[in-house]
Write a protein that holds these residues in place. Structure first.
Motif, PDB file in Angstrom:
ATOM      1  N   LEU A  68       0.834  -1.195   0.000  1.00  0.00           N
ATOM      2  CA  LEU A  68       0.000   0.000   0.000  1.00  0.00           C
ATOM      3  C   LEU A  68       0.874   1.252   0.000  1.00  0.00           C
ATOM      4  O   LEU A  68       0.643   2.194  -0.772  1.00  0.00           O
ATOM      5  CB  LEU A  68      -0.929  -0.025   1.210  1.00  0.00           C
ATOM      6  CG  LEU A  68      -2.019   1.051   1.302  1.00  0.00           C
ATOM      7  CD1 LEU A  68      -3.201   0.520   2.112  1.00  0.00           C
ATOM      8  CD2 LEU A  68      -1.496   2.309   1.976  1.00  0.00           C
ATOM      9  N   LEU A  69       1.918   1.271   0.853  1.00  0.00           N
ATOM     10  CA  LEU A  69       2.791   2.435   0.933  1.00  0.00           C
ATOM     11  C   LEU A  69       3.593   2.619  -0.351  1.00  0.00           C
ATOM     12  O   LEU A  69       3.834   3.750  -0.782  1.00  0.00           O
ATOM     13  CB  LEU A  69       3.729   2.292   2.129  1.00  0.00           C
ATOM     14  CG  LEU A  69       3.058   2.337   3.516  1.00  0.00           C
ATOM     15  CD1 LEU A  69       4.082   2.079   4.616  1.00  0.00           C
ATOM     16  CD2 LEU A  69       2.369   3.673   3.747  1.00  0.00           C
ATOM     17  N   SER A 104       6.203   6.395   6.591  1.00  0.00           N
ATOM     18  CA  SER A 104       7.490   6.145   5.959  1.00  0.00           C
ATOM     19  C   SER A 104       8.064   7.473   5.523  1.00  0.00           C
ATOM     20  O   SER A 104       7.614   8.054   4.530  1.00  0.00           O
ATOM     21  CB  SER A 104       7.326   5.213   4.747  1.00  0.00           C
ATOM     22  OG  SER A 104       8.543   5.072   4.048  1.00  0.00           O
ATOM     23  N   ALA A 105       9.041   7.959   6.293  1.00  0.00           N
ATOM     24  CA  ALA A 105       9.675   9.234   5.959  1.00  0.00           C
ATOM     25  C   ALA A 105      10.439   9.131   4.648  1.00  0.00           C
ATOM     26  O   ALA A 105      10.520  10.101   3.883  1.00  0.00           O
ATOM     27  CB  ALA A 105      10.608   9.660   7.085  1.00  0.00           C
ATOM     28  N   ARG A 106      11.003   7.955   4.365  1.00  0.00           N
ATOM     29  CA  ARG A 106      11.748   7.758   3.121  1.00  0.00           C
ATOM     30  C   ARG A 106      10.839   7.957   1.907  1.00  0.00           C
ATOM     31  O   ARG A 106      11.229   8.568   0.912  1.00  0.00           O
ATOM     32  CB  ARG A 106      12.358   6.360   3.109  1.00  0.00           C
ATOM     33  CG  ARG A 106      13.011   5.963   1.796  1.00  0.00           C
ATOM     34  CD  ARG A 106      13.658   4.597   1.915  1.00  0.00           C
ATOM     35  NE  ARG A 106      12.698   3.581   2.321  1.00  0.00           N
ATOM     36  CZ  ARG A 106      11.902   2.915   1.477  1.00  0.00           C
ATOM     37  NH1 ARG A 106      11.954   3.202   0.177  1.00  0.00           N
ATOM     38  NH2 ARG A 106      11.078   1.980   1.917  1.00  0.00           N
ATOM     39  N   ARG A 107       9.622   7.432   2.002  1.00  0.00           N
ATOM     40  CA  ARG A 107       8.682   7.549   0.889  1.00  0.00           C
ATOM     41  C   ARG A 107       7.790   8.772   1.012  1.00  0.00           C
ATOM     42  O   ARG A 107       7.012   9.070   0.112  1.00  0.00           O
ATOM     43  CB  ARG A 107       7.840   6.274   0.801  1.00  0.00           C
ATOM     44  CG  ARG A 107       8.612   5.068   0.324  1.00  0.00           C
ATOM     45  CD  ARG A 107       7.831   3.775   0.451  1.00  0.00           C
ATOM     46  NE  ARG A 107       7.806   3.266   1.823  1.00  0.00           N
ATOM     47  CZ  ARG A 107       7.565   2.014   2.162  1.00  0.00           C
ATOM     48  NH1 ARG A 107       7.310   1.118   1.224  1.00  0.00           N
ATOM     49  NH2 ARG A 107       7.573   1.636   3.420  1.00  0.00           N
ATOM     50  N   VAL A 133       1.349  14.038   9.497  1.00  0.00           N
ATOM     51  CA  VAL A 133       2.025  15.018   8.639  1.00  0.00           C
ATOM     52  C   VAL A 133       3.185  15.660   9.380  1.00  0.00           C
ATOM     53  O   VAL A 133       4.300  15.792   8.858  1.00  0.00           O
ATOM     54  CB  VAL A 133       1.026  16.078   8.152  1.00  0.00           C
ATOM     55  CG1 VAL A 133       1.753  17.237   7.470  1.00  0.00           C
ATOM     56  CG2 VAL A 133       0.008  15.471   7.187  1.00  0.00           C
ATOM     57  N   SER A 134       2.946  16.038  10.629  1.00  0.00           N
ATOM     58  CA  SER A 134       4.004  16.640  11.436  1.00  0.00           C
ATOM     59  C   SER A 134       5.163  15.677  11.647  1.00  0.00           C
ATOM     60  O   SER A 134       6.331  16.052  11.577  1.00  0.00           O
ATOM     61  CB  SER A 134       3.432  17.081  12.784  1.00  0.00           C
ATOM     62  OG  SER A 134       4.426  17.701  13.572  1.00  0.00           O
ATOM     63  N   ARG A 135       4.828  14.411  11.871  1.00  0.00           N
ATOM     64  CA  ARG A 135       5.873  13.413  12.095  1.00  0.00           C
ATOM     65  C   ARG A 135       6.696  13.197  10.832  1.00  0.00           C
ATOM     66  O   ARG A 135       7.928  13.069  10.872  1.00  0.00           O
ATOM     67  CB  ARG A 135       5.228  12.096  12.526  1.00  0.00           C
ATOM     68  CG  ARG A 135       6.186  10.976  12.862  1.00  0.00           C
ATOM     69  CD  ARG A 135       6.884  11.220  14.183  1.00  0.00           C
ATOM     70  NE  ARG A 135       8.137  11.930  14.008  1.00  0.00           N
ATOM     71  CZ  ARG A 135       8.870  12.389  15.018  1.00  0.00           C
ATOM     72  NH1 ARG A 135       8.446  12.247  16.267  1.00  0.00           N
ATOM     73  NH2 ARG A 135      10.002  13.003  14.794  1.00  0.00           N
ATOM     74  N   LEU A 136       6.038  13.166   9.675  1.00  0.00           N
ATOM     75  CA  LEU A 136       6.741  12.998   8.413  1.00  0.00           C
ATOM     76  C   LEU A 136       7.706  14.154   8.162  1.00  0.00           C
ATOM     77  O   LEU A 136       8.856  13.954   7.741  1.00  0.00           O
ATOM     78  CB  LEU A 136       5.744  12.897   7.251  1.00  0.00           C
ATOM     79  CG  LEU A 136       5.015  11.561   7.061  1.00  0.00           C
ATOM     80  CD1 LEU A 136       3.929  11.702   6.012  1.00  0.00           C
ATOM     81  CD2 LEU A 136       5.992  10.459   6.663  1.00  0.00           C
TER      82      LEU A 136
END
Length: 374
Positions: A68-69, A104-107, A133-136
């Motif tokens: 999904l990601l 997933s910060a990478r994606r 959103v803030s965490r990303l």
């Protein structure tokens, strides 16, 4: 003021719903207010733009969040979004407990499993999405937004469904999971909520009409009067449960609602789909039974004169006798109503199956539509 608005850096957040059914409705309600919430909760120095979409993301039966990601990341790149959030009604698991959300910060993407949120899904999503959103943006620093400065564990205190955080914190890969027993109960409740049992109830309207006609006819026979008088409460309860069970089983078998494991649907996912279908149909038939019972009581009071009933039973009659007659007539009528379920619209009845989703129809991908913060 208009010039400062124009010179603020823009961050585009894509909000994707898959499949285009219940998640799309939640996304539509959230999208209208998300830009303002991001301005309030994340940063007021950014011009937030929210774009909606569905489809082209995650086969709903792949059984995992990684695919999904990956699909969501491809969609984000193709549509040139800065971030992407996916809302899905797919029940997911991590470490043998329900998965509530994953980032997933990478994606630069995140997903939320709506069923894991329980019944109050929209309220929980309103809180969760700004946090994600803030965490990303914190895990993958963006010069347009100052550091958020909040710990990953904060979301666990904001959303009751989230029990703990697991994953690679340094790599920005985090999974928010629910607790064991309570999390599973909340997941099942959320699946029933996402499956919209009210739709199943309306879809069984012909069945209810047929059962009501059967019950009304049964009330005109003195044999039913004598049976109701002879049977005790326990036996009447058993007859009722057998009738409801027979109706649910008949609906599943007659309309092929049972999900079978396959290479596209893992056994665990198939079991969850089937359990969601059973619970949805059980709730819908139980409400139908209550409506049928109330209607049968009213018809019995109108059709059966007290003196005639006393003559047949050979004793004084009370209100409880009418309730007992309505009870047995309604229970027997549910079995007869099951036959009438074969006359229901196939699409309407199959909508009660958790693993089944009708074609989008009126739903439209709104890639070009957007909601911007003030």
């Amino acid at each position: 003021m208009a010039q400062s608005e124009q010179h603020r850096p823009e961050i585009v957040v894509g909000l994707v719903a898959t499949p285009p059914d219940h998640p799309a409705r939640v996304a539509a309600q959230l999208a209208a207010e998300l830009a303002d919430r991001l301005t309030e909760r994340v940063s007021a120095d950014v011009r937030w733009t929210v774009r909606e979409g569905w489809g082209d993301v995650a086969p709903r039966r792949d059984g995992g969040a990684e695919a999904l990601l990956d699909d969501l990341a491809s969609r984000r790149t193709d549509d040139r979004w800065d971030l992407a959030i996916c809302l899905t009604d797919l029940p997911l698991h991590a470490e043998r407990v329900p998965l509530v959300a994953q980032i997933s910060a990478r994606r630069q993407v995140a997903m939320i499993s709506l069923p894991a949120l329980g019944l109050a899904q929209l309220r929980a999503v309103r809180t969760a999405v700004p946090d994600l959103v803030s965490r990303l943006l914190t895990d993958a620093p963006d010069q347009r937004v100052p550091p958020a400065g909040w710990a990953p564990a904060e979301m666990t205190s904001r959303i009751p469904a989230t029990h703990r955080v697991v994953g690679e914190a340094d790599a920005g890969e985090r999974r928010y999971v629910a607790s064991g027993l309570i999390g599973r109960v909340r997941l099942l409740a959320g699946m029933v909520r996402a499956n919209r049992p009210g739709r199943a109830l309306l879809g069984l309207s012909k069945l209810l009409v047929g059962a009501f006609g059967t019950a009304a006819f049964a009330l005109t026979t003195d044999t039913i009067w004598q049976m109701g008088d002879a049977l005790g409460g326990l036996r009447l309860a058993v007859i009722m449960l057998l009738g409801l069970t027979a109706l649910v089983v008949w609906l599943i078998v007659a309309h092929d609602l049972w999900e079978k494991p396959s290479h596209e649907t893992p056994a665990e996912l198939a079991r969850l789909f089937n359990l969601g279908t059973i619970l949805t149909l059980t709730l819908a038939t139980a409400v139908s039974y209550v409506v049928l019972f109330v209607g049968t009581v009213l018809v019995g009071a109108l059709l059966i004169d007290t003196s005639v009933l006393e003559q047949v039973l050979g004793r004084p009659v009370h209100v409880t006798d009418y309730l007992t007659l309505a009870w047995i007539a309604s229970s027997l009528a549910t079995v007869g109503g099951a036959i009438g379920s074969g006359l229901e619209n196939e699409e309407t009845v199959r909508a009660a199956a958790y693993g089944y989703h009708p074609e989008p129809g009126g739903w439209r991908d709104e890639k070009d539509g957007s909601h911007s913060g003030r």
